[in-house]
Design a protein around this motif. Structure first.
Motif, PDB file in Angstrom:
ATOM      1  N   ARG A 104      -3.682 -27.708  12.498  1.00 37.93           N
ATOM      2  CA  ARG A 104      -2.674 -28.690  12.135  1.00 37.93           C
ATOM      3  C   ARG A 104      -3.205 -29.702  11.127  1.00 37.93           C
ATOM      4  O   ARG A 104      -2.499 -30.087  10.219  1.00 37.93           O
ATOM      5  N   MET A 105      -4.439 -30.108  11.279  1.00 41.86           N
ATOM      6  CA  MET A 105      -4.973 -31.158  10.425  1.00 41.86           C
ATOM      7  C   MET A 105      -5.275 -30.669   9.014  1.00 41.86           C
ATOM      8  O   MET A 105      -5.277 -31.458   8.080  1.00 41.86           O
ATOM      9  N   ILE A 106      -5.509 -29.364   8.877  1.00 36.71           N
ATOM     10  CA  ILE A 106      -5.869 -28.838   7.561  1.00 36.71           C
ATOM     11  C   ILE A 106      -4.768 -29.099   6.538  1.00 36.71           C
ATOM     12  O   ILE A 106      -5.038 -29.309   5.366  1.00 36.71           O
ATOM     13  N   LEU A 135     -12.414 -27.048   1.384  1.00 39.46           N
ATOM     14  CA  LEU A 135     -13.466 -26.240   0.765  1.00 39.46           C
ATOM     15  C   LEU A 135     -13.726 -25.010   1.615  1.00 39.46           C
ATOM     16  O   LEU A 135     -13.581 -25.046   2.846  1.00 39.46           O
ATOM     17  N   THR A 136     -14.146 -23.941   0.974  1.00 40.04           N
ATOM     18  CA  THR A 136     -14.579 -22.750   1.688  1.00 40.04           C
ATOM     19  C   THR A 136     -15.626 -22.032   0.842  1.00 40.04           C
ATOM     20  O   THR A 136     -15.859 -22.413  -0.299  1.00 40.04           O
ATOM     21  N   VAL A 137     -16.241 -20.992   1.428  1.00 39.23           N
ATOM     22  CA  VAL A 137     -17.411 -20.380   0.804  1.00 39.23           C
ATOM     23  C   VAL A 137     -17.146 -19.123  -0.021  1.00 39.23           C
ATOM     24  O   VAL A 137     -18.050 -18.645  -0.694  1.00 39.23           O
ATOM     25  N   TRP A 142      -7.290 -16.144   2.674  1.00 42.87           N
ATOM     26  CA  TRP A 142      -6.818 -16.102   4.056  1.00 42.87           C
ATOM     27  C   TRP A 142      -6.360 -17.483   4.504  1.00 42.87           C
ATOM     28  O   TRP A 142      -5.304 -17.619   5.126  1.00 42.87           O
ATOM     29  N   MET A 143      -7.154 -18.510   4.214  1.00 42.69           N
ATOM     30  CA  MET A 143      -6.803 -19.869   4.638  1.00 42.69           C
ATOM     31  C   MET A 143      -5.492 -20.322   3.996  1.00 42.69           C
ATOM     32  O   MET A 143      -4.639 -20.920   4.666  1.00 42.69           O
ATOM     33  N   ALA A 144      -5.327 -20.030   2.704  1.00 43.71           N
ATOM     34  CA  ALA A 144      -4.092 -20.432   2.020  1.00 43.71           C
ATOM     35  C   ALA A 144      -2.886 -19.759   2.658  1.00 43.71           C
ATOM     36  O   ALA A 144      -1.866 -20.412   2.915  1.00 43.71           O
ATOM     37  N   ALA A 145      -2.995 -18.470   2.950  1.00 41.07           N
ATOM     38  CA  ALA A 145      -1.882 -17.743   3.559  1.00 41.07           C
ATOM     39  C   ALA A 145      -1.655 -18.167   5.007  1.00 41.07           C
ATOM     40  O   ALA A 145      -0.519 -18.379   5.436  1.00 41.07           O
ATOM     41  N   ALA A 176      -4.663 -23.131  -2.418  1.00 37.31           N
ATOM     42  CA  ALA A 176      -5.930 -22.408  -2.303  1.00 37.31           C
ATOM     43  C   ALA A 176      -7.097 -23.394  -2.240  1.00 37.31           C
ATOM     44  O   ALA A 176      -7.236 -24.246  -3.124  1.00 37.31           O
ATOM     45  N   PRO A 177      -7.921 -23.309  -1.210  1.00 37.34           N
ATOM     46  CA  PRO A 177      -9.085 -24.193  -1.121  1.00 37.34           C
ATOM     47  C   PRO A 177     -10.032 -23.964  -2.294  1.00 37.34           C
ATOM     48  O   PRO A 177     -10.062 -22.899  -2.902  1.00 37.34           O
ATOM     49  N   ARG A 178     -10.823 -24.967  -2.595  1.00 30.81           N
ATOM     50  CA  ARG A 178     -11.838 -24.848  -3.638  1.00 30.81           C
ATOM     51  C   ARG A 178     -13.055 -24.129  -3.073  1.00 30.81           C
ATOM     52  O   ARG A 178     -13.378 -24.250  -1.898  1.00 30.81           O
ATOM     53  N   LEU A 179     -13.721 -23.399  -3.954  1.00 30.84           N
ATOM     54  CA  LEU A 179     -14.911 -22.651  -3.545  1.00 30.84           C
ATOM     55  C   LEU A 179     -16.164 -23.498  -3.715  1.00 30.84           C
ATOM     56  O   LEU A 179     -16.364 -24.124  -4.751  1.00 30.84           O
TER      57      LEU A 179
END
Length: 142
Positions: free
Chosen positions: A1-3, A10-12, A19-22, A28-31
């Motif tokens: 919920r907080m995301i 950020l993600t790696v 996956w996180m965006a969907a 889309a998170p930044r890499l």
């Protein structure tokens, strides 16, 4: 919920980013890579030489700090179940000499003391080549 309320996520890697965006319906998170860029590695023979292995031997490598409660005892127990040509190298700093002696004692009790190796740690720029010298890598975290 907080995301969904975060100013920046950020993600790696791109797979996790997508996956996180969907999954969360967010931009889309930044890499932010947590490893070096891929580079081809030549199989460095020094790790196998440090363990005095022949061409017919197989090497399992665990590379991490050698500390209690990290699953190393389980690796030694598993080594005892494997064929005699399989060796285990524990590549990492030993912060407690008494703990190393405990591991060596366990290996001796299981009959694999000649197959357990503690090669000297390598420099950061040699890690990829040293790892490529093993047949299998294992991360034994509990």
């Amino acid at each position: 919920r907080m995301i969904r309320r975060a100013d920046l996520v950020l993600t790696v890697g791109p797979g996790l980013r997508d996956w996180m965006a969907a999954r969360y319906g967010i931009a889309a998170p930044r890499l932010l890579r947590n490893c070096r860029e891929w580079q081809p590695a030549c199989r460095d023979p020094r790790l196998r030489a440090a363990c005095a292995l022949g061409a017919e031997d197989h090497l399992v490598l665990s590379a991490n700090s050698i500390v209690p409660d990290a699953g190393i005892e389980q690796l030694i127990e598993a080594l005892a179940l494997l064929p005699p040509a399989v060796h285990l190298a524990l590549l990492g700093p030993v912060r407690n000499v008494a703990y190393r002696a405990t591991l060596e004692d366990l290996a001796a009790r299981r009959g694999v003391d000649g197959r357990l190796h503690f090669p000297a740690p390598c420099a950061a720029d040699e890690v990829v080549g040293m790892f490529a010298g093993a047949d299998v890598g294992v991360i034994a975290l509990q």
